[in-house]
Scaffold this motif. Structure first.
Motif, PDB file in Angstrom:
ATOM      1  N   THR A  13       9.149   6.040  -2.249  1.00 42.18           N
ATOM      2  CA  THR A  13       9.058   5.904  -0.793  1.00 42.18           C
ATOM      3  C   THR A  13       8.141   6.946  -0.150  1.00 42.18           C
ATOM      4  O   THR A  13       7.893   6.897   1.051  1.00 42.18           O
ATOM      5  CB  THR A  13      10.458   6.034  -0.145  1.00 42.18           C
ATOM      6  N   GLY A  14       7.656   7.899  -0.938  1.00 37.59           N
ATOM      7  CA  GLY A  14       6.851   8.985  -0.377  1.00 37.59           C
ATOM      8  C   GLY A  14       5.379   8.638  -0.287  1.00 37.59           C
ATOM      9  O   GLY A  14       4.961   7.486  -0.510  1.00 37.59           O
ATOM     10  N   SER A  15       4.593   9.659   0.038  1.00 40.40           N
ATOM     11  CA  SER A  15       3.155   9.481   0.234  1.00 40.40           C
ATOM     12  C   SER A  15       2.476   9.017  -1.070  1.00 40.40           C
ATOM     13  O   SER A  15       1.767   8.006  -1.087  1.00 40.40           O
ATOM     14  CB  SER A  15       2.591  10.822   0.738  1.00 40.40           C
ATOM     15  N   THR A  20       0.808   4.612  -4.843  1.00 41.71           N
ATOM     16  CA  THR A  20       0.864   4.113  -6.226  1.00 41.71           C
ATOM     17  C   THR A  20       1.249   2.635  -6.226  1.00 41.71           C
ATOM     18  O   THR A  20       0.636   1.814  -6.920  1.00 41.71           O
ATOM     19  CB  THR A  20       1.893   4.923  -7.043  1.00 41.71           C
ATOM     20  N   LEU A  21       2.273   2.286  -5.442  1.00 44.74           N
ATOM     21  CA  LEU A  21       2.710   0.879  -5.391  1.00 44.74           C
ATOM     22  C   LEU A  21       1.595  -0.012  -4.838  1.00 44.74           C
ATOM     23  O   LEU A  21       1.431  -1.150  -5.273  1.00 44.74           O
ATOM     24  CB  LEU A  21       3.989   0.747  -4.564  1.00 44.74           C
ATOM     25  N   ASP A  22       0.808   0.507  -3.894  1.00 40.15           N
ATOM     26  CA  ASP A  22      -0.317  -0.282  -3.367  1.00 40.15           C
ATOM     27  C   ASP A  22      -1.345  -0.564  -4.467  1.00 40.15           C
ATOM     28  O   ASP A  22      -1.884  -1.670  -4.550  1.00 40.15           O
ATOM     29  CB  ASP A  22      -1.020   0.466  -2.218  1.00 40.15           C
ATOM     30  N   ILE A  23      -1.617   0.446  -5.290  1.00 42.51           N
ATOM     31  CA  ILE A  23      -2.591   0.246  -6.382  1.00 42.51           C
ATOM     32  C   ILE A  23      -2.050  -0.782  -7.373  1.00 42.51           C
ATOM     33  O   ILE A  23      -2.768  -1.680  -7.816  1.00 42.51           O
ATOM     34  CB  ILE A  23      -2.904   1.586  -7.092  1.00 42.51           C
ATOM     35  N   ILE A  24      -0.760  -0.669  -7.700  1.00 45.36           N
ATOM     36  CA  ILE A  24      -0.148  -1.617  -8.645  1.00 45.36           C
ATOM     37  C   ILE A  24      -0.231  -3.034  -8.067  1.00 45.36           C
ATOM     38  O   ILE A  24      -0.644  -3.976  -8.748  1.00 45.36           O
ATOM     39  CB  ILE A  24       1.315  -1.211  -8.943  1.00 45.36           C
ATOM     40  N   ALA A  25       0.117  -3.165  -6.773  1.00 48.19           N
ATOM     41  CA  ALA A  25       0.096  -4.491  -6.144  1.00 48.19           C
ATOM     42  C   ALA A  25      -1.323  -5.048  -6.064  1.00 48.19           C
ATOM     43  O   ALA A  25      -1.527  -6.262  -6.117  1.00 48.19           O
ATOM     44  CB  ALA A  25       0.698  -4.394  -4.737  1.00 48.19           C
ATOM     45  N   GLY A  26      -2.310  -4.162  -5.989  1.00 51.89           N
ATOM     46  CA  GLY A  26      -3.705  -4.591  -5.916  1.00 51.89           C
ATOM     47  C   GLY A  26      -4.259  -5.027  -7.270  1.00 51.89           C
ATOM     48  O   GLY A  26      -5.341  -5.604  -7.331  1.00 51.89           O
ATOM     49  N   HIS A  27      -3.545  -4.743  -8.343  1.00 53.09           N
ATOM     50  CA  HIS A  27      -3.992  -5.106  -9.701  1.00 53.09           C
ATOM     51  C   HIS A  27      -2.848  -5.749 -10.477  1.00 53.09           C
ATOM     52  O   HIS A  27      -2.417  -5.225 -11.517  1.00 53.09           O
ATOM     53  CB  HIS A  27      -4.520  -3.856 -10.439  1.00 53.09           C
ATOM     54  N   PRO A  28      -2.359  -6.891  -9.953  1.00 52.30           N
ATOM     55  CA  PRO A  28      -1.167  -7.499 -10.568  1.00 52.30           C
ATOM     56  C   PRO A  28      -1.418  -8.035 -11.983  1.00 52.30           C
ATOM     57  O   PRO A  28      -0.469  -8.312 -12.709  1.00 52.30           O
ATOM     58  CB  PRO A  28      -0.837  -8.654  -9.607  1.00 52.30           C
ATOM     59  N   ASP A  29      -2.700  -8.128 -12.349  1.00 48.58           N
ATOM     60  CA  ASP A  29      -3.021  -8.583 -13.706  1.00 48.58           C
ATOM     61  C   ASP A  29      -2.876  -7.471 -14.733  1.00 48.58           C
ATOM     62  O   ASP A  29      -2.736  -7.749 -15.922  1.00 48.58           O
ATOM     63  CB  ASP A  29      -4.470  -9.127 -13.731  1.00 48.58           C
ATOM     64  N   VAL A  42      17.111   4.964   1.755  1.00 52.13           N
ATOM     65  CA  VAL A  42      17.561   3.724   1.118  1.00 52.13           C
ATOM     66  C   VAL A  42      16.938   2.478   1.751  1.00 52.13           C
ATOM     67  O   VAL A  42      16.576   1.529   1.035  1.00 52.13           O
ATOM     68  CB  VAL A  42      19.111   3.664   1.071  1.00 52.13           C
ATOM     69  N   ASP A  43      16.791   2.467   3.063  1.00 53.51           N
ATOM     70  CA  ASP A  43      16.239   1.256   3.699  1.00 53.51           C
ATOM     71  C   ASP A  43      14.790   1.029   3.297  1.00 53.51           C
ATOM     72  O   ASP A  43      14.363  -0.102   3.073  1.00 53.51           O
ATOM     73  CB  ASP A  43      16.374   1.339   5.228  1.00 53.51           C
ATOM     74  N   ARG A  44      14.068   2.118   3.188  1.00 52.23           N
ATOM     75  CA  ARG A  44      12.666   2.020   2.757  1.00 52.23           C
ATOM     76  C   ARG A  44      12.597   1.550   1.291  1.00 52.23           C
ATOM     77  O   ARG A  44      11.736   0.756   0.920  1.00 52.23           O
ATOM     78  CB  ARG A  44      12.027   3.404   2.918  1.00 52.23           C
ATOM     79  N   LEU A  45      13.541   2.025   0.494  1.00 54.89           N
ATOM     80  CA  LEU A  45      13.569   1.626  -0.924  1.00 54.89           C
ATOM     81  C   LEU A  45      13.876   0.132  -1.040  1.00 54.89           C
ATOM     82  O   LEU A  45      13.248  -0.580  -1.839  1.00 54.89           O
ATOM     83  CB  LEU A  45      14.616   2.454  -1.686  1.00 54.89           C
ATOM     84  N   ILE A  46      14.802  -0.336  -0.215  1.00 55.02           N
ATOM     85  CA  ILE A  46      15.153  -1.775  -0.216  1.00 55.02           C
ATOM     86  C   ILE A  46      13.926  -2.609   0.163  1.00 55.02           C
ATOM     87  O   ILE A  46      13.598  -3.604  -0.483  1.00 55.02           O
ATOM     88  CB  ILE A  46      16.337  -2.033   0.757  1.00 55.02           C
ATOM     89  N   GLU A  47      13.249  -2.158   1.204  1.00 53.70           N
ATOM     90  CA  GLU A  47      12.044  -2.867   1.660  1.00 53.70           C
ATOM     91  C   GLU A  47      10.994  -2.936   0.537  1.00 53.70           C
ATOM     92  O   GLU A  47      10.403  -3.995   0.276  1.00 53.70           O
ATOM     93  CB  GLU A  47      11.509  -2.054   2.841  1.00 53.70           C
ATOM     94  N   LEU A  48      10.797  -1.809  -0.153  1.00 53.18           N
ATOM     95  CA  LEU A  48       9.802  -1.778  -1.236  1.00 53.18           C
ATOM     96  C   LEU A  48      10.233  -2.656  -2.404  1.00 53.18           C
ATOM     97  O   LEU A  48       9.413  -3.325  -3.034  1.00 53.18           O
ATOM     98  CB  LEU A  48       9.584  -0.336  -1.719  1.00 53.18           C
ATOM     99  N   ALA A  49      11.544  -2.673  -2.677  1.00 42.99           N
ATOM    100  CA  ALA A  49      12.051  -3.505  -3.780  1.00 42.99           C
ATOM    101  C   ALA A  49      11.859  -4.988  -3.457  1.00 42.99           C
ATOM    102  O   ALA A  49      11.491  -5.782  -4.320  1.00 42.99           O
ATOM    103  CB  ALA A  49      13.521  -3.193  -4.034  1.00 42.99           C
ATOM    104  N   ARG A  50      12.070  -5.354  -2.198  1.00 45.90           N
ATOM    105  CA  ARG A  50      11.862  -6.754  -1.791  1.00 45.90           C
ATOM    106  C   ARG A  50      10.409  -7.150  -1.999  1.00 45.90           C
ATOM    107  O   ARG A  50      10.106  -8.255  -2.418  1.00 45.90           O
ATOM    108  CB  ARG A  50      12.229  -6.943  -0.318  1.00 45.90           C
ATOM    109  N   ARG A  51       9.516  -6.221  -1.694  1.00 44.60           N
ATOM    110  CA  ARG A  51       8.095  -6.542  -1.777  1.00 44.60           C
ATOM    111  C   ARG A  51       7.575  -6.507  -3.218  1.00 44.60           C
ATOM    112  O   ARG A  51       6.809  -7.366  -3.621  1.00 44.60           O
ATOM    113  CB  ARG A  51       7.293  -5.565  -0.910  1.00 44.60           C
ATOM    114  N   HIS A  52       8.007  -5.498  -4.003  1.00 46.25           N
ATOM    115  CA  HIS A  52       7.380  -5.295  -5.328  1.00 46.25           C
ATOM    116  C   HIS A  52       8.213  -5.857  -6.476  1.00 46.25           C
ATOM    117  O   HIS A  52       7.739  -5.866  -7.610  1.00 46.25           O
ATOM    118  CB  HIS A  52       7.078  -3.810  -5.541  1.00 46.25           C
TER     119      HIS A  52
END
Ligand code: NAD
Ligand code: MG
Length: 387
Positions: A13-15, A20-29, A42-52
């Motif tokens: 959830t940090g900077s 890092t998650l943006d880079i991973i999402a940008g290269h899903p292959d 926790v709410d931010r973690l839930i949001e990230l889990a829903r997305r990733h």
């Protein structure tokens, strides 16, 4: 078969974690986030889990577990809580590389656990090497795991060393922006508040490292980090203030050549380089248009206005648990400074007092680091409560 590299992002959830998650999402292959964790957001973690959609989400604060489980169980995402669960999560079969993007001492145990399990480490959490660099290097000798630096200065040095004989290195030159108080007089710095320290001129980062940049403790930590990452003697590592943050660091070789790595102040490049085991992806960072670069300037650091910088040499010369004491006292002091409980130079004073109080251990075991950390924190807290 799924050949994508499986990544655990601890401190998601940090900077550094979100980039890092943006880079991973940008290269899903090529990448997949399989484990993500947070301290207490926790709410931010839930949001990230829903997305990733990782396999597992871990929250360090056990009081928040029920909320995490209730939100993610319907999606079929496993959940866990507590520091032990985090240490176990990084050893799973569905993890190849662990990105250590937690802040402070909390990075140590999961990193040790990942190294013992032979996982590669993309190391953002410099405090791990500050606290226990010697111990980590011993662990790495008996492990298949490799450490790839995420810190921009260390990524730069790593990039400069590609193809070079380590024995030909004369000097590592670590650049520092100088932070928000670079041009402030000492008397004015003494009155600085958290809101002043949080205005970093070049980088957008978490609160703790931003204050560390203002005191230049961050640069002291980076000298210690470089010593353990690159096996270079402390006397051959120096810091230079470079306010534009374009040259991310340099290496001088024995023939006098100096290599530098340049780029925009953007953590995406060092994160992507570490994730890719020092390989390169297309277009990670905006091109640096050299013709528009006005000037690159360099200054000697001012140890009088930024006394924390002197602590790197002290920590490395004395060795043992010295840097562990410095780190723990600094964490407590920075947290107090962020709450406006203490002044700017009290950060250095608290560290000095802790160094004078906590027993020196020349050859600490892992348990000695744990004890030194908790005793120093308690002592530093007691000093703040007296004030
Ligand atoms: P941040 O404060 O933005 O994020 C910290 C993350 O760690 C969050 O996800 C938080 O939930 C988690 N966390 C906090 N306490 C925890 C605990 N006790 N247990 C488990 N997780 C916990 O920090 P950041 O700026 O992303 O920095 C992370 C690390 O990377 C630090 O060690 C920092 O020195 C290093 N680093 C950061 C940058 C940067 O640009 N931000 C650059 C170089 C190095
Ligand atoms: Mg750095």
């Amino acid at each position: 078969m799924d050949n994508r590299k499986k990544i655990a992002v601890i401190g998601a959830t940090g900077s550094i974690g979100t980039q890092t998650l943006d880079i991973i999402a940008g290269h899903p292959d090529i990448y997949r986030a399989t484990v993500i964790s947070a301290g207490s957001k926790v709410d931010r973690l839930i949001e990230l889990a829903r997305r990733h959609r990782p396999q597992l989400a871990v929250i360090a604060d056990t009081a928040l577990y029920a909320r995490l489980r209730e939100a993610l169980a319907p999606l079929g995402i496993e959940t866990a809580a507590g520091p032990e669960a985090l240490a176990a999560a990084v050893t799973r079969d569905d993890v190849d590389t662990v990105v250590t993007a937690t802040v402070g001492y909390s990075g140590l145990v999961p990193t040790v656990s990942a190294i013992r399990a032979g996982k590669d480490i993309a190391l953002a959490n410099k405090e791990t090497l500050v606290v226990a660099g010697e111990y980590i290097n011993r662990l790495l000798e008996d492990s298949a795991s490799k450490v790839y630096p995420v810190d921009s200065e260390h990524s730069a040095i790593y990039q400069c060393l590609v193809g070079e004989d380590p024995a030909s290195v004369r000097r590592l030159i670590i650049t520092a922006s100088g932070g928000p108080f670079r041009q402030w007089a000492r008397g004015r710095i003494a009155t600085a508040k958290a809101c002043d320290a949080l205005k970093h001129p070049n980088w957008s980062m978490g609160a703790k490292i931003t204050v560390d940049s203002a005191t230049m403790m961050n640069k002291a930590f980076e000298i210690i980090e470089a010593r353990w990452l690159f096996g270079v003697d402390a006397s051959a590592i120096e810091a230079v203030v470079h306010p534009q943050s374009i040259i991310h660091s340099m290496v001088e070789f024995r023939d006098g050549a100096i290599k530098a790595q340049l780029g925009c102040p953007d953590m995406k490049l060092p994160i992507a380089y570490a994730l890719g085991e020092a390989g390169r992806l297309d277009g990670v960072e905006a091109p640096l248009t050299l013709d528009r670069l006005a000037t690159l300037t360099f200054e000697k650091p001012d140890y009088e206005r930024f006394p924390c910088l002197t602590l790197a040499r002290h920590a490395l010369d004395r060795g043992g648990n010295t840097a562990c004491i410095i780190n723990a006292a600094n964490e407590i002091a920075v947290a107090a400074f962020l709450r406006d409980r203490i002044g700017f130079y009290d950060i250095y004073d608290l560290i000095e007092k802790s160094l004078g109080h906590i027993p020196f251990i020349a050859e600490p075991s892992f348990d000695d680091y744990v004890t030194t950390n908790s005793e120093t924190r308690a002592y530093a807290e007691s000093l703040i409560n007296v004030n």
